[in-house]
Structure formats: structure tokens, C-alpha cells
Design a protein around this motif. Structure first.
Motif, PDB file in Angstrom:
ATOM      1  N   GLU A 208       0.702  -1.191  -0.065  1.00  0.00           N
ATOM      2  CA  GLU A 208      -0.167   0.064  -0.181  1.00  0.00           C
ATOM      3  C   GLU A 208       0.918   1.194  -0.109  1.00  0.00           C
ATOM      4  O   GLU A 208       0.587   2.251  -0.818  1.00  0.00           O
ATOM      5  N   ARG A 209       1.907   1.160   0.799  1.00  0.00           N
ATOM      6  CA  ARG A 209       2.950   2.407   0.892  1.00  0.00           C
ATOM      7  C   ARG A 209       3.535   2.789  -0.795  1.00  0.00           C
ATOM      8  O   ARG A 209       3.653   3.627  -1.045  1.00  0.00           O
ATOM      9  N   ASP A 210       3.741   1.464  -1.285  1.00  0.00           N
ATOM     10  CA  ASP A 210       4.422   1.379  -2.491  1.00  0.00           C
ATOM     11  C   ASP A 210       3.414   2.025  -3.652  1.00  0.00           C
ATOM     12  O   ASP A 210       3.669   2.729  -4.525  1.00  0.00           O
ATOM     13  N   ALA A 211       2.120   1.726  -3.364  1.00  0.00           N
ATOM     14  CA  ALA A 211       1.222   2.262  -4.308  1.00  0.00           C
ATOM     15  C   ALA A 211       1.000   3.890  -4.050  1.00  0.00           C
ATOM     16  O   ALA A 211       0.635   4.569  -5.035  1.00  0.00           O
ATOM     17  N   TYR A 212       1.220   3.905  -2.916  1.00  0.00           N
ATOM     18  CA  TYR A 212       1.050   5.665  -2.622  1.00  0.00           C
ATOM     19  C   TYR A 212       2.112   6.453  -3.076  1.00  0.00           C
ATOM     20  O   TYR A 212       1.821   7.498  -3.707  1.00  0.00           O
ATOM     21  N   LEU A 213       3.214   5.894  -3.227  1.00  0.00           N
ATOM     22  CA  LEU A 213       4.392   6.534  -3.659  1.00  0.00           C
ATOM     23  C   LEU A 213       4.224   6.499  -5.123  1.00  0.00           C
ATOM     24  O   LEU A 213       4.753   7.437  -5.900  1.00  0.00           O
ATOM     25  N   ALA A 214       3.908   5.414  -5.940  1.00  0.00           N
ATOM     26  CA  ALA A 214       3.617   5.414  -7.028  1.00  0.00           C
ATOM     27  C   ALA A 214       2.743   6.539  -7.710  1.00  0.00           C
ATOM     28  O   ALA A 214       2.762   7.201  -8.664  1.00  0.00           O
ATOM     29  N   ASP A 215       1.493   6.757  -6.921  1.00  0.00           N
ATOM     30  CA  ASP A 215       0.566   7.710  -7.016  1.00  0.00           C
ATOM     31  C   ASP A 215       1.095   9.089  -7.105  1.00  0.00           C
ATOM     32  O   ASP A 215       0.744   9.875  -7.926  1.00  0.00           O
ATOM     33  N   LEU A 216       1.903   9.221  -6.112  1.00  0.00           N
ATOM     34  CA  LEU A 216       2.775  10.505  -5.953  1.00  0.00           C
ATOM     35  C   LEU A 216       3.406  10.817  -7.034  1.00  0.00           C
ATOM     36  O   LEU A 216       3.520  12.091  -7.755  1.00  0.00           O
ATOM     37  N   ARG A 217       4.146   9.676  -7.645  1.00  0.00           N
ATOM     38  CA  ARG A 217       5.303   9.936  -8.960  1.00  0.00           C
ATOM     39  C   ARG A 217       4.271  10.111 -10.191  1.00  0.00           C
ATOM     40  O   ARG A 217       4.485  11.101 -11.006  1.00  0.00           O
ATOM     41  N   GLN A 218       3.191   9.701 -10.132  1.00  0.00           N
ATOM     42  CA  GLN A 218       2.237   9.930 -11.393  1.00  0.00           C
ATOM     43  C   GLN A 218       1.709  11.087 -11.263  1.00  0.00           C
ATOM     44  O   GLN A 218       1.749  12.020 -12.285  1.00  0.00           O
ATOM     45  N   HIS A 219       1.268  11.811 -10.182  1.00  0.00           N
ATOM     46  CA  HIS A 219       1.024  13.268 -10.141  1.00  0.00           C
ATOM     47  C   HIS A 219       1.860  14.063 -10.380  1.00  0.00           C
ATOM     48  O   HIS A 219       1.880  15.289 -10.903  1.00  0.00           O
ATOM     49  N   SER A 220       3.282  13.801  -9.811  1.00  0.00           N
ATOM     50  CA  SER A 220       4.228  14.645 -10.254  1.00  0.00           C
ATOM     51  C   SER A 220       4.338  14.713 -11.564  1.00  0.00           C
ATOM     52  O   SER A 220       4.928  15.729 -12.159  1.00  0.00           O
ATOM     53  N   ALA A 221       4.469  13.588 -12.383  1.00  0.00           N
ATOM     54  CA  ALA A 221       4.668  13.671 -13.815  1.00  0.00           C
ATOM     55  C   ALA A 221       3.718  14.271 -14.560  1.00  0.00           C
ATOM     56  O   ALA A 221       4.050  15.245 -15.435  1.00  0.00           O
ATOM     57  N   GLU A 222       2.456  14.129 -14.150  1.00  0.00           N
ATOM     58  CA  GLU A 222       1.294  15.188 -14.896  1.00  0.00           C
ATOM     59  C   GLU A 222       1.471  16.656 -14.371  1.00  0.00           C
ATOM     60  O   GLU A 222       1.374  17.188 -15.456  1.00  0.00           O
ATOM     61  N   GLU A 223       2.088  16.684 -13.129  1.00  0.00           N
ATOM     62  CA  GLU A 223       2.144  18.430 -12.962  1.00  0.00           C
ATOM     63  C   GLU A 223       3.466  18.862 -13.826  1.00  0.00           C
ATOM     64  O   GLU A 223       3.483  20.153 -14.230  1.00  0.00           O
ATOM     65  N   ASP A 224       4.301  17.982 -13.801  1.00  0.00           N
ATOM     66  CA  ASP A 224       5.474  18.393 -14.843  1.00  0.00           C
ATOM     67  C   ASP A 224       5.089  18.891 -16.140  1.00  0.00           C
ATOM     68  O   ASP A 224       5.604  19.645 -16.707  1.00  0.00           O
ATOM     69  N   HIS A 225       4.129  17.876 -16.456  1.00  0.00           N
ATOM     70  CA  HIS A 225       3.532  17.936 -17.859  1.00  0.00           C
ATOM     71  C   HIS A 225       2.717  19.344 -18.063  1.00  0.00           C
ATOM     72  O   HIS A 225       3.024  20.053 -19.061  1.00  0.00           O
ATOM     73  N   ILE A 226       2.085  19.804 -16.980  1.00  0.00           N
ATOM     74  CA  ILE A 226       1.635  20.951 -17.023  1.00  0.00           C
ATOM     75  C   ILE A 226       2.299  22.047 -17.043  1.00  0.00           C
ATOM     76  O   ILE A 226       2.255  23.151 -17.773  1.00  0.00           O
ATOM     77  N   VAL A 227       3.413  22.012 -16.433  1.00  0.00           N
ATOM     78  CA  VAL A 227       4.560  23.107 -16.515  1.00  0.00           C
ATOM     79  C   VAL A 227       5.208  23.247 -17.538  1.00  0.00           C
ATOM     80  O   VAL A 227       5.338  24.388 -18.329  1.00  0.00           O
ATOM     81  N   ARG A 228       5.404  22.291 -18.302  1.00  0.00           N
ATOM     82  CA  ARG A 228       5.889  22.189 -19.694  1.00  0.00           C
ATOM     83  C   ARG A 228       5.054  22.906 -20.767  1.00  0.00           C
ATOM     84  O   ARG A 228       5.452  23.471 -21.359  1.00  0.00           O
ATOM     85  N   MET A 229       3.776  22.393 -20.577  1.00  0.00           N
ATOM     86  CA  MET A 229       2.634  22.841 -21.580  1.00  0.00           C
ATOM     87  C   MET A 229       2.567  24.540 -21.183  1.00  0.00           C
ATOM     88  O   MET A 229       2.311  25.250 -22.079  1.00  0.00           O
ATOM     89  N   GLY A 230       2.565  24.889 -20.043  1.00  0.00           N
ATOM     90  CA  GLY A 230       2.249  26.286 -19.538  1.00  0.00           C
ATOM     91  C   GLY A 230       3.637  26.900 -20.149  1.00  0.00           C
ATOM     92  O   GLY A 230       3.273  28.217 -20.686  1.00  0.00           O
ATOM     93  N   LEU A 231       4.841  26.787 -20.148  1.00  0.00           N
ATOM     94  CA  LEU A 231       5.957  27.474 -20.596  1.00  0.00           C
ATOM     95  C   LEU A 231       5.709  27.577 -21.971  1.00  0.00           C
ATOM     96  O   LEU A 231       6.082  28.367 -22.574  1.00  0.00           O
ATOM     97  N   LEU A 232       5.299  26.478 -22.784  1.00  0.00           N
ATOM     98  CA  LEU A 232       5.111  26.253 -24.084  1.00  0.00           C
ATOM     99  C   LEU A 232       4.156  27.304 -24.481  1.00  0.00           C
ATOM    100  O   LEU A 232       4.377  28.212 -25.374  1.00  0.00           O
ATOM    101  N   ALA A 233       3.050  27.303 -23.846  1.00  0.00           N
ATOM    102  CA  ALA A 233       1.748  28.255 -24.199  1.00  0.00           C
ATOM    103  C   ALA A 233       2.258  29.787 -23.722  1.00  0.00           C
ATOM    104  O   ALA A 233       1.867  30.617 -24.556  1.00  0.00           O
ATOM    105  N   SER A 234       2.936  30.054 -22.823  1.00  0.00           N
ATOM    106  CA  SER A 234       3.698  31.189 -22.475  1.00  0.00           C
ATOM    107  C   SER A 234       4.438  32.000 -23.701  1.00  0.00           C
ATOM    108  O   SER A 234       4.260  32.969 -23.843  1.00  0.00           O
TER     109      SER A 234
END
Length: 450
Positions: A208-234
Motif C-alpha cells: 500500500e505504501r508503494d502504491a501511494y508513492l507510485a501515485d505521488l510519482r504519477q501526479h508529479s509527472a502530470e504536474e511536470d507536464h502542465i509546467v512544460r505546457m504552460g511554458l510552451l503556451a507562455s
């Protein structure tokens, strides 16, 4: 008809939260340690019951005299330690590796005292040290585990030389050996059973802890994707600013030319082009404001009812839907600071509904407690089950074109940063997307302007 509803939650405000925000649906970071402490408490209760049973059987079943007051004192100590551990597990403070280590050390000390009072290293239950070391290897960091091994070894050596002998009523060597072997067998079965039971539970907690950490990594990757899209749009917005201004100036000059002013049709076309250029410039400005580069120019203090009415009216004029049913039942009204990013998020939901159902789109807004709830319905084919299960992930779309799915991906993440909920479900005829936004995140003007 069955309904599947994915829901995304977060408890952070949009302006104050960083792009490394966490999802509130996942467990607490120390949840695994807290569960493991509860497992140690359960094991200690079993140890208390086992010690009481063993003492009674030895004293009254085999007529072997034991120092009952001292051994009963150790049992009472374990009971008190368990009560204290239960209170600690219910607190809000995180459970650390040191706390688990100290808990195992106390268990080892209690076992050592009991063995000291009942024959020392010759007691067949001395092998229970291995149970505690096994649990330590699964629960603790390497240095803590090796410290536990050193402590158990020291206790074993101590019990070899220092112990209270017990008087065995049987004088025959074979009887004494048979009694010892029986004790070893009972200890072996007990240790093996406990290891299997508790290691299975500990492994489940670790998964369960590993699943939680994997979920955190997934959210981090998604939010990094948002940052890159934001920089591109800006960057694109900055680059588009100059040519749009140039075209606007040229169109203004054209409108003054005689050939254009005398031709009503041509003049209307030029006016329409200029209006579209102004709209493009407004979109570019909105992108820059949403990225924080020109926010001070675009913040407008208004009310939630006016914000929604103006938003729907602007979408109606720009998209020209065939049939839009709009109901604004938000009462009592609240003052907010209009946010271009939130406006674009709601536009994306409207656009998706119109694309799925060009003939009809229904929008309702209402207040539920301290939340603004916006429901957008359509009469389209609804979401595919696979798309619905992964709704809000980038590039998950049934539109079959490059970049599809980014709209709802951004919607989910902006709503998450606002601390709200995003849900989508298939209804009897079409689909319904619901945005639930906390009023505190919308009415705090200082946070929005930060």
C-alpha cells in the motif's frame, strides 16, 4: 444503467499550492508505519496471552515452580506498554522508524527477563528472539535491524551466564530431554505461525505504501507536464503578440482607405477580421495572465452569479450553441475575484459538451453548503468505459486526434489545485460533468492575486 464516477480531490488552494501538490485521496505518508505499529501491538497481546498460558501450564500442568510474582510483573508491564502504544497510534504525530525500533527493544527486554526467570538460554523459547529480528528486518531501516541483532545476541550471551535455574521434578535425563524437545516444538510452531501471519500483513502494508508513492510519482509527472505546457503556451503567447499587433494596425489602416469605406461588404469583412484579431489578442493576454505574467491587469472583482452569467453569455456569443439551457440558482451570492484560468477551465467543459452534443447543452449552477457546484450535461453518446476510468489523464480521449484529452486533463488539475472535486458519469441520455469548487478558494482575493 450502471454509472461509473471517477473523482479527483485535493485540499489545497489554487493560488497558494505549488505544482507539486498531493492528492488527498491517497493515504497518509506514515500510514504503513502506523499500521505496522498496530501489528506489533497485536503481536504483543498474543505474547501476553501466550506467556500467561505457558506460565500456568508449566506451574500447574508440569508442576515446575516458577517465580510467579516477578513473571506476572513482566506481563503487566507488557499490558501497560500496549495501552500506551495504542494511545500513541491514535495521535496525529507520524510514527517513525525509531518508535518501531524502541517498541521491539521493549519486547526483547521483556522476553529476556522472562527467560532470565525461567532457566536462561536453556529455555526452549529462547529462539523467539528470531521472531523479533525477522519483524525488525521487515519494518526497520538496516542500521536499526543490525542494532536489534546485536541486542538479541547480547541478551543471549547474558542468559548463558546469568539466569535463575528452575527445579525440574523429573530426574531422568530422557524425561528432561523429551520435555525440552516438546518446548522447542511448541516454540517452533508458534514462531513459524506468527512469522507467516505478520509478515503477510506487513507486506500488504508495504505494498500500500508503494502504491501511494507510485501515485505521488504519477501526479508529479502530470504536474511536470502542465509546467512544460504552460511554458510552451507562455512562449507562444509572447511570440504571437507582435504579429497580432501588426495585423491589427494594418487592418485599422485598411478601414480608412476609400476603396474599403465605399464597399460595405469589404468594410464588413475588414471589421470582422479586426474583431477576430482582437479576440486572438484577448486569448493571448489570458494565457499570459493565467501564467502569472500579467495577472494584475486582468483581475476583476465581481460576484459568483455575475461571473457565471457573464461567462455563459460570452461562451454563447463565441460558440453560438444550437440550444443552451442555463440555470443559475446560486444563493446567497458571494464576492469573488474573476480568474481567467478558472474561466478557461469552465469553457473547456462547455466545449466538450457541445462537441459531444451539438443540439443541446444543459448547465446548472447552485450552492451546496460552502461549495459552488456546476453541472454540465449533454445528450451525446456518453463516455466509453475505458475513457471514463482514466478521465483526466493526458491524451486520454476518444476524439482520435493528436493532443486530444488535454482539455479535461487541465480541468482536473486546476480544480484539484482549487481544492475542489471533478466528477464525470454517464446518465440515461448522454453524460454529466460536475465541478464542485470550495467558496474559500474563490472568494480569497489576496490569494488569487498572489
Amino acid at each position: 444503467m450502471s454509472v461509473t464516477t471517477p473523482t479527483f480531490r485535493n485540499d489545497k488552494s489554487f493560488a497558494a499550492a505549488s505544482l507539486a501538490g498531493k492528492n488527498d485521496a491517497v493515504p497518509d505518508p506514515d500510514a504503513a508505519n502506523r499500521k505496522n505499529l498496530l501489528l506489533l501491538i497485536q503481536l504483543r497481546w498474543l505474547a501476553v496471552a501466550g506467556q500467561v498460558l505457558t506460565i500456568l501450564v508449566t506451574e500447574y500442568g508440569f508442576d515446575i515452580p516458577l517465580p510467579l510474582p516477578e513473571m506476572a510483573g513482566v506481563v503487566l508491564f507488557l499490558v501497560g506498554l500496549n495501552i500506551f502504544s495504542l494511545l500513541a497510534s491514535r495521535g496525529r504525530r507520524p510514527i517513525s522508524n525509531a518508535q518501531l525500533f524502541v517498541a521491539l527493544i521493549f519486547d526483547m527486554a521483556a522476553l529476556t527477563i522472562q527467560l532470565y526467570l525461567s532457566g536462561g538460554a536453556s529455555n526452549p523459547f529462547v529462539s523467539l528472539y528470531l521472531l523479533q529480528i525477522t519483524l525488525g528486518a521487515a519494518l526497520l531501516t538496516p542500521w536499526s535491524t543490525w542494532s536489534l541483532v546485536a541486542a538479541a545476541s547480547a541478551c543471549f550471551v547474558f542468559l548463558t551466564f546469568q539466569f535463575q535455574p528452575i527445579a525440574i521434578p523429573h530426574h531422568g535425563g530422557s524425561d528432561l530431554l523429551a520435555l525440552h524437545i516438546r518446548g522447542m516444538f511448541i516454540c517452533f510452531v508458534l514462531a513459524a505461525g506468527l512469522i507467516v501471519i505478520f509478515m503477510t500483513r506487513i507486506n500488504r502494508n508495504l505494498r500500500e505504501r508503494d502504491a501511494y508513492l507510485a501515485d505521488l510519482r504519477q501526479h508529479s509527472a502530470e504536474e511536470d507536464h502542465i509546467v512544460r505546457m504552460g511554458l510552451l503556451a507562455s512562449g507562444a503567447a509572447h511570440e504571437l503578440g507582435t504579429p497580432l499587433s501588426t495585423i491589427s494596425v494594418i487592418l485599422s489602416d485598411w478601414r480608412q482607405m476609400r476603396g474599403v469605406t465605399r464597399n460595405r461588404e469589404l468594410a464588413g469583412d475588414v471589421a470582422e477580421m479586426q474583431a477576430q484579431i482582437e479576440r486572438c489578442k484577448s486569448i493571448v493576454s489570458g494565457i499570459l495572465m493565467s501564467s502569472g505574467q500579467a495577472r494584475g491587469e486582468g483581475t476583476i472583482r465581481t460576484s459568483i452569479r455575475n461571473f457565471l452569467d457573464d461567462l455563459v453569455q460570452e461562451w454563447r456569443v463565441s460558440r453560438q450553441p444550437t440550444n443552451l439551457e442555463y440555470s443559475n440558482d446560486f444563493e446567497p451570492d458571494e464576492q469573488i475575484v474573476s480568474d481567467r484560468a478558472l474561466k478557461q477551465v469552465i469553457f473547456n467543459v462547455f466545449d466538450n459538451a457541445q462537441e459531444a452534443s451539438p443540439d443541446w447543452v444543459g448547465v446548472t449552477a447552485e450552492r451546496q453548503g460552502e461549495k459552488l457546484v456546476i453541472a454540465v450535461r449533454d445528450r451525446g453518446p456518453g463516455f466509453d468505459e475505458g475513457i471514463l476510468a482514466a478521465l483526466g489523464q493526458p491524451y486520454m480521449s476518444s476524439k482520435g486526434r493528436p493532443g486530444g484529452g488535454l482539455g479535461l486533463f487541465l480541468v482536473v488539475n486546476v480544480v484539484r489545485k482549487l481544492g475542489g472535486d471533478f466528477s464525470a458519469l454517464n446518465i440515461e441520455q448522454g453524460a454529466c460533468v460536475t465541478l464542485s469548487l470550495p467558496l474559500a478558494a474563490l472568494t480569497d482575493g489576496d490569494d488569487h492575486e498572489a
